[in-house]
Motif scaffolding. Sequence first.
Motif, PDB file in Angstrom:
ATOM      1  N   ALA A 271       0.817  -1.210   0.000  1.00  0.00           N
ATOM      2  CA  ALA A 271       0.000   0.000   0.000  1.00  0.00           C
ATOM      3  C   ALA A 271       0.857   1.268   0.000  1.00  0.00           C
ATOM      4  O   ALA A 271       0.599   2.212  -0.756  1.00  0.00           O
ATOM      5  CB  ALA A 271      -0.933   0.003   1.210  1.00  0.00           C
ATOM      6  N   ALA A 272       1.889   1.282   0.843  1.00  0.00           N
ATOM      7  CA  ALA A 272       2.690   2.490   1.011  1.00  0.00           C
ATOM      8  C   ALA A 272       3.681   2.715  -0.126  1.00  0.00           C
ATOM      9  O   ALA A 272       3.908   3.855  -0.550  1.00  0.00           O
ATOM     10  CB  ALA A 272       3.436   2.422   2.340  1.00  0.00           C
ATOM     11  N   ASP A 273       4.258   1.647  -0.634  1.00  0.00           N
ATOM     12  CA  ASP A 273       5.327   1.781  -1.619  1.00  0.00           C
ATOM     13  C   ASP A 273       4.855   1.714  -3.067  1.00  0.00           C
ATOM     14  O   ASP A 273       5.542   2.202  -3.963  1.00  0.00           O
ATOM     15  CB  ASP A 273       6.380   0.688  -1.412  1.00  0.00           C
ATOM     16  CG  ASP A 273       7.129   0.838  -0.101  1.00  0.00           C
ATOM     17  OD1 ASP A 273       7.027   1.913   0.519  1.00  0.00           O
ATOM     18  OD2 ASP A 273       7.804  -0.120   0.322  1.00  0.00           O
ATOM     19  N   HIS A 274       3.684   1.103  -3.300  1.00  0.00           N
ATOM     20  CA  HIS A 274       3.267   0.875  -4.681  1.00  0.00           C
ATOM     21  C   HIS A 274       1.873   1.426  -4.991  1.00  0.00           C
ATOM     22  O   HIS A 274       1.710   2.212  -5.924  1.00  0.00           O
ATOM     23  CB  HIS A 274       3.327  -0.619  -5.007  1.00  0.00           C
ATOM     24  CG  HIS A 274       4.697  -1.196  -4.853  1.00  0.00           C
ATOM     25  ND1 HIS A 274       5.702  -1.002  -5.786  1.00  0.00           N
ATOM     26  CD2 HIS A 274       5.263  -1.930  -3.855  1.00  0.00           C
ATOM     27  CE1 HIS A 274       6.801  -1.591  -5.374  1.00  0.00           C
ATOM     28  NE2 HIS A 274       6.557  -2.163  -4.209  1.00  0.00           N
TER      29      HIS A 274
ATOM     30  N   ARG B 280      -4.734   6.321   1.027  1.00  0.00           N
ATOM     31  CA  ARG B 280      -4.255   6.912   2.275  1.00  0.00           C
ATOM     32  C   ARG B 280      -4.242   5.931   3.450  1.00  0.00           C
ATOM     33  O   ARG B 280      -3.407   6.034   4.351  1.00  0.00           O
ATOM     34  CB  ARG B 280      -5.131   8.117   2.633  1.00  0.00           C
ATOM     35  CG  ARG B 280      -4.762   8.844   3.927  1.00  0.00           C
ATOM     36  CD  ARG B 280      -3.367   9.438   3.845  1.00  0.00           C
ATOM     37  NE  ARG B 280      -2.949  10.001   5.111  1.00  0.00           N
ATOM     38  CZ  ARG B 280      -2.788  11.307   5.327  1.00  0.00           C
ATOM     39  NH1 ARG B 280      -3.018  12.172   4.362  1.00  0.00           N
ATOM     40  NH2 ARG B 280      -2.402  11.749   6.496  1.00  0.00           N
ATOM     41  N   PHE B 281      -5.163   4.971   3.437  1.00  0.00           N
ATOM     42  CA  PHE B 281      -5.325   4.115   4.606  1.00  0.00           C
ATOM     43  C   PHE B 281      -5.269   2.628   4.252  1.00  0.00           C
ATOM     44  O   PHE B 281      -5.608   2.233   3.148  1.00  0.00           O
ATOM     45  CB  PHE B 281      -6.667   4.402   5.292  1.00  0.00           C
ATOM     46  CG  PHE B 281      -6.761   5.781   5.882  1.00  0.00           C
ATOM     47  CD1 PHE B 281      -6.263   6.051   7.139  1.00  0.00           C
ATOM     48  CD2 PHE B 281      -7.346   6.810   5.166  1.00  0.00           C
ATOM     49  CE1 PHE B 281      -6.344   7.328   7.682  1.00  0.00           C
ATOM     50  CE2 PHE B 281      -7.428   8.088   5.694  1.00  0.00           C
ATOM     51  CZ  PHE B 281      -6.927   8.348   6.955  1.00  0.00           C
TER      52      PHE B 281
ATOM     53  N   GLY C 220       0.047  -1.264  14.519  1.00  0.00           N
ATOM     54  CA  GLY C 220      -0.081   0.174  14.304  1.00  0.00           C
ATOM     55  C   GLY C 220      -1.476   0.639  13.938  1.00  0.00           C
ATOM     56  O   GLY C 220      -1.685   1.835  13.688  1.00  0.00           O
ATOM     57  N   PHE C 221      -2.444  -0.265  13.906  1.00  0.00           N
ATOM     58  CA  PHE C 221      -3.810   0.096  13.558  1.00  0.00           C
ATOM     59  C   PHE C 221      -4.511   0.758  14.747  1.00  0.00           C
ATOM     60  O   PHE C 221      -4.183   0.488  15.909  1.00  0.00           O
ATOM     61  CB  PHE C 221      -4.612  -1.136  13.134  1.00  0.00           C
ATOM     62  CG  PHE C 221      -4.296  -1.650  11.766  1.00  0.00           C
ATOM     63  CD1 PHE C 221      -5.204  -1.532  10.722  1.00  0.00           C
ATOM     64  CD2 PHE C 221      -3.081  -2.285  11.507  1.00  0.00           C
ATOM     65  CE1 PHE C 221      -4.913  -2.028   9.465  1.00  0.00           C
ATOM     66  CE2 PHE C 221      -2.777  -2.784  10.254  1.00  0.00           C
ATOM     67  CZ  PHE C 221      -3.702  -2.651   9.224  1.00  0.00           C
TER      68      PHE C 221
ATOM     69  N   LEU D 273       3.537   6.497   8.536  1.00  0.00           N
ATOM     70  CA  LEU D 273       4.461   5.389   8.739  1.00  0.00           C
ATOM     71  C   LEU D 273       5.892   5.843   8.524  1.00  0.00           C
ATOM     72  O   LEU D 273       6.174   6.704   7.694  1.00  0.00           O
ATOM     73  CB  LEU D 273       4.170   4.261   7.750  1.00  0.00           C
ATOM     74  CG  LEU D 273       2.899   3.448   7.964  1.00  0.00           C
ATOM     75  CD1 LEU D 273       2.735   2.479   6.802  1.00  0.00           C
ATOM     76  CD2 LEU D 273       2.942   2.701   9.272  1.00  0.00           C
ATOM     77  N   ASP D 274       6.796   5.236   9.268  1.00  0.00           N
ATOM     78  CA  ASP D 274       8.220   5.371   9.009  1.00  0.00           C
ATOM     79  C   ASP D 274       8.702   4.003   8.567  1.00  0.00           C
ATOM     80  O   ASP D 274       8.892   3.103   9.385  1.00  0.00           O
ATOM     81  CB  ASP D 274       8.959   5.835  10.264  1.00  0.00           C
ATOM     82  CG  ASP D 274      10.452   6.029  10.019  1.00  0.00           C
ATOM     83  OD1 ASP D 274      10.896   5.810   8.866  1.00  0.00           O
ATOM     84  OD2 ASP D 274      11.161   6.402  10.962  1.00  0.00           O
TER      85      ASP D 274
END
Length: 207
Positions: free
Chosen positions: A129-132, A140-141, A158-159, A182-183
Amino acid sequence: MQPGVDYYLERLDAAHQTNRFSMGPDLDFRPLKSFLIQHALSYQDANVAVTYVAALPPTAPGERARVIGYISLTCSEVDLGGMYALEDCVHANRYPSMPALKIARLACHAEYRGRRIGEALVDLAIALAADHIGPSVGCRFLVTDSKARSVSFYERAGFTMLETEENQARPEPVMFLDLNKLDLDPANDPGIPVLETAAQEAAALTD
């Protein structure tokens, strides 16, 4: 058990062995088993949901990779009910819902519970989700309808539970993860090596 060493995270295909997937005697888990065995590939072919599996490598010629866990992902949206505002895009807060990737199903073989396979699969979903997905189309979520017994599991990942009375009273409350907060740099958090591996797996799956 470590992903990439003891098992592999892969997109489900017909070569995977799913018929030996067992979740134990709990009847609540039976739909998760039947989905993997009977419906996951057809959902994937129809572009309804894509399933990624944790699979043991074959140990003999002609043997199929045995599935010991899986996660199914689909496009979705989340209605935050005014309980969560985007600080970095205030104008977007006027919309009733936000774009999201949904964890539709997550399951682990009964014999392999407690070995962080579920965590690795969720990390894979986060990385995808975050990278692609997010950089390509806007997402966003990451969201899921969590079973009550799984709330603490997702909180560790982390949810956050959507804090409305209606949601908190649901047997499967909505939980969400803000991908923009996110980091994903493992150098900044040495405690998440699985996420680094998942990001590498995600990159390989999308190349």
